[in-house]
Design an enzyme around this catalytic site. Structure first.
Site, short mmCIF file in Angstrom:
data_model
loop_
_atom_site.label_atom_id
_atom_site.label_comp_id
_atom_site.label_asym_id
_atom_site.label_seq_id
_atom_site.Cartn_x
_atom_site.Cartn_y
_atom_site.Cartn_z
N LYS A 118 34.46 68.92 89.13
CA LYS A 118 33.57 67.78 89.37
C LYS A 118 34.35 66.52 89.66
O LYS A 118 33.97 65.73 90.52
CB LYS A 118 32.67 67.54 88.15
CG LYS A 118 31.48 68.47 88.11
CD LYS A 118 30.42 67.90 87.19
CE LYS A 118 29.32 68.91 86.97
NZ LYS A 118 28.35 68.47 85.96
N LYS A 147 29.59 79.66 93.70
CA LYS A 147 28.29 79.71 93.03
C LYS A 147 27.31 78.73 93.67
O LYS A 147 27.72 77.68 94.18
CB LYS A 147 28.46 79.43 91.54
CG LYS A 147 28.72 77.98 91.21
CD LYS A 147 28.50 77.65 89.74
CE LYS A 147 28.80 76.17 89.57
NZ LYS A 147 28.78 75.68 88.22
N LYS A 157 24.14 72.53 92.59
CA LYS A 157 23.51 71.32 93.10
C LYS A 157 24.48 70.43 93.84
O LYS A 157 24.11 69.71 94.74
CB LYS A 157 22.94 70.51 91.92
CG LYS A 157 21.84 71.22 91.19
CD LYS A 157 21.27 70.35 90.09
CE LYS A 157 21.86 70.69 88.73
NZ LYS A 157 20.84 71.02 87.73
P1 TYM Z 1 23.42 73.06 84.48
O1 TYM Z 1 22.35 72.05 84.37
O2 TYM Z 1 24.47 72.89 85.52
O3 TYM Z 1 22.77 74.48 84.72
C1 TYM Z 1 21.72 74.97 83.92
C2 TYM Z 1 21.88 76.46 83.69
O4 TYM Z 1 21.90 77.15 84.94
C3 TYM Z 1 23.03 78.01 84.99
N1 TYM Z 1 23.49 78.10 86.39
C4 TYM Z 1 23.67 79.25 87.05
N2 TYM Z 1 23.52 80.54 86.69
C5 TYM Z 1 23.78 81.48 87.62
N3 TYM Z 1 24.18 81.21 88.87
C6 TYM Z 1 24.35 79.93 89.29
N4 TYM Z 1 24.73 79.66 90.53
C7 TYM Z 1 24.10 78.89 88.35
N5 TYM Z 1 24.16 77.53 88.42
C8 TYM Z 1 23.79 77.07 87.21
C9 TYM Z 1 24.06 77.33 84.11
O5 TYM Z 1 25.02 78.26 83.66
C10 TYM Z 1 23.20 76.80 82.99
O6 TYM Z 1 22.98 77.78 82.02
N6 TYM Z 1 26.44 71.95 80.71
C11 TYM Z 1 25.17 72.55 81.05
C12 TYM Z 1 23.97 71.92 80.36
C13 TYM Z 1 24.09 71.87 78.89
C14 TYM Z 1 24.02 72.96 77.98
C15 TYM Z 1 24.16 72.40 76.68
C16 TYM Z 1 23.85 74.33 78.14
C17 TYM Z 1 24.28 70.74 78.15
N7 TYM Z 1 24.32 71.05 76.82
C18 TYM Z 1 24.15 73.19 75.53
C19 TYM Z 1 23.83 75.12 76.99
C20 TYM Z 1 23.96 74.55 75.70
C21 TYM Z 1 24.96 72.41 82.54
O7 TYM Z 1 25.43 71.50 83.15
O8 TYM Z 1 24.11 73.31 83.06
#
Ligand code: TYM
Length: 338
Positions: A112, A203, A206
């Site tokens: 990032k 992957k 966004k």
């Molecule tokens: P975030 O908001 O980027 O994504 C949310 C969830 O979607 C999953 N994900 C994917 N899974 C499969 N293929 C993809 N291409 C793909 N893109 C995204 C992510 O693995 C995620 O589960 N850091 C986290 C948010 C967060 C969080 C937490 C998660 C903050 N605190 C505590 C679990 C526990 C994040 O940015 O996810």
């Protein structure tokens, strides 16, 4: 009942197909047999600059999508991270336990910050990147440990953050006595990583808009993106992620959305072309997303009710989070209020 916890960022407004298949589907499935806590990670969202109006709106849009996808506020605790101040409080404590080198090794930060400073060219300069982006995974560890979660349903890209979370829990427990449960990631192998339609070796994400199927975009647009997904110069529809990444990704998505096995899809498309597969998948996706979109619109229509649901969730979340934080402060040796 074992406890599950997970969060999602509200940054983009619309969730994408990777979010849904990698994580949100599991959130919904787990809420019956588990004590589930799900939240919108707005504190994490501000690690990159956000317009206040847009942030507020996107938080509601995120909540509406979670409800529309099947998160049931009567069976799960659904809340907004910033409504529960304990997240930031425990986050600070854990920052003080994290090594600088340890935080530097988090690959998502590297990706990032590289994108923000040099458009992804790969120069590891961090000028102009907020410290929040650097400490982001530590806040995530606090999110998880506050709830003593057994399992954390996420996609593959979050595995490293879960490892850090376990390391920090273990470190705190060793230093101050057993306080935190060590959580396990809950990663469903088949859909753990959904790939970008234009670049099926990275992957779906966004931050790279080309090739991302968004739940709230016009489904015609999604169908078009699917039709123009990058495949290969061959003709055979088979599952072979190494040599046919694009086609395999489409098969994974198709299978997950219909519940049909990849083998049966491959058998069905024997003798047919990539164009047929893409056209059909576009229809499958449209059928899936159309009722979801209608429900999102309904939830957004009554934002007072939506805010109430989130307020109830925050109250339940604070009961749990408050207890963990109080115990943590006590263990550390903070003077109690007299
Ligand atoms: P975030 O908001 O980027 O994504 C949310 C969830 O979607 C999953 N994900 C994917 N899974 C499969 N293929 C993809 N291409 C793909 N893109 C995204 C992510 O693995 C995620 O589960 N850091 C986290 C948010 C967060 C969080 C937490 C998660 C903050 N605190 C505590 C679990 C526990 C994040 O940015 O996810």
């Amino acid at each position: 009942r074992p406890r599950v916890l997970s969060g999602i960022q509200s940054t983009a407004g619309s969730f994408h197909l990777g979010n849904y298949l990698g994580a949100l589907r599991q959130w919904v499935a787990l809420q019956d047999a588990h004590d589930a806590f799900y939240f919108i990670a707005d504190l994490h969202a501000i690690t990159v600059e956000q317009d206040p109006k847009v942030l507020r709106h996107n938080t509601r849009v995120s909540a509406a999508q979670l409800l529309a996808l099947g998160v049931d506020p009567d069976r799960s605790t659904l809340f907004v991270q910033s409504h529960v101040p304990e997240h930031a409080q425990l986050g600070w404590v854990l920052q003080c336990l994290t090594g600088f080198g340890e935080a530097s090794r988090m690959t998502q930060f590297k990706d990032k910050s590289a994108r923000q400073t040099d458009g992804g060219a790969g120069n590891q300069t961090t000028a102009g990147v907020g410290v929040g982006l650097f400490t982001y995974p530590i806040l995530q560890a606090a999110d998880i440990l506050l709830y003593q979660a057994h399992y954390v349903p996420v996609g593959e890209d979050q595995r490293q953050h879960l490892e850090l979370t376990r390391d920090l829990a273990q470190r705190f427990n060793t230093r101050y006595g057993k306080t935190f449960r060590l959580p396990e990631p809950h990663i469903v192998k088949d859909t753990a990583k959904i790939y970008d339609l234009q670049d099926p070796t990275s992957k779906m994400s966004k931050s790279v808009p080309a090739g991302v199927v968004e739940l709230l975009e016009d489904p015609k647009r999604s169908a078009k993106k699917i039709r123009s997904a990058v495949t290969d110069t061959g003709r055979e529809i088979v599952y072979d992620p190494e040599h046919k990444a694009g086609v395999s990704n489409l098969l994974v998505i198709y299978s997950a959305l219909t519940g049909r096995s990849i083998d049966s899809l491959v058998a069905d498309y024997d003798g047919k072309g990539y164009g047929d597969l893409k056209k059909d998948l576009g229809e499958v996706f449209t059928e899936f997303v159309t009722p979801v979109r209608a429900r999102v619109a309904e939830y957004l229509d009554d934002s007072a009710e939506l805010d109430k649901v989130l307020a109830r969730g925050a109250e339940r979340a604070r009961e749990v989070a408050g207890k963990t934080l109080a115990r943590t402060y006590d263990r550390i040796g903070f003077l109690p209020i007299g």
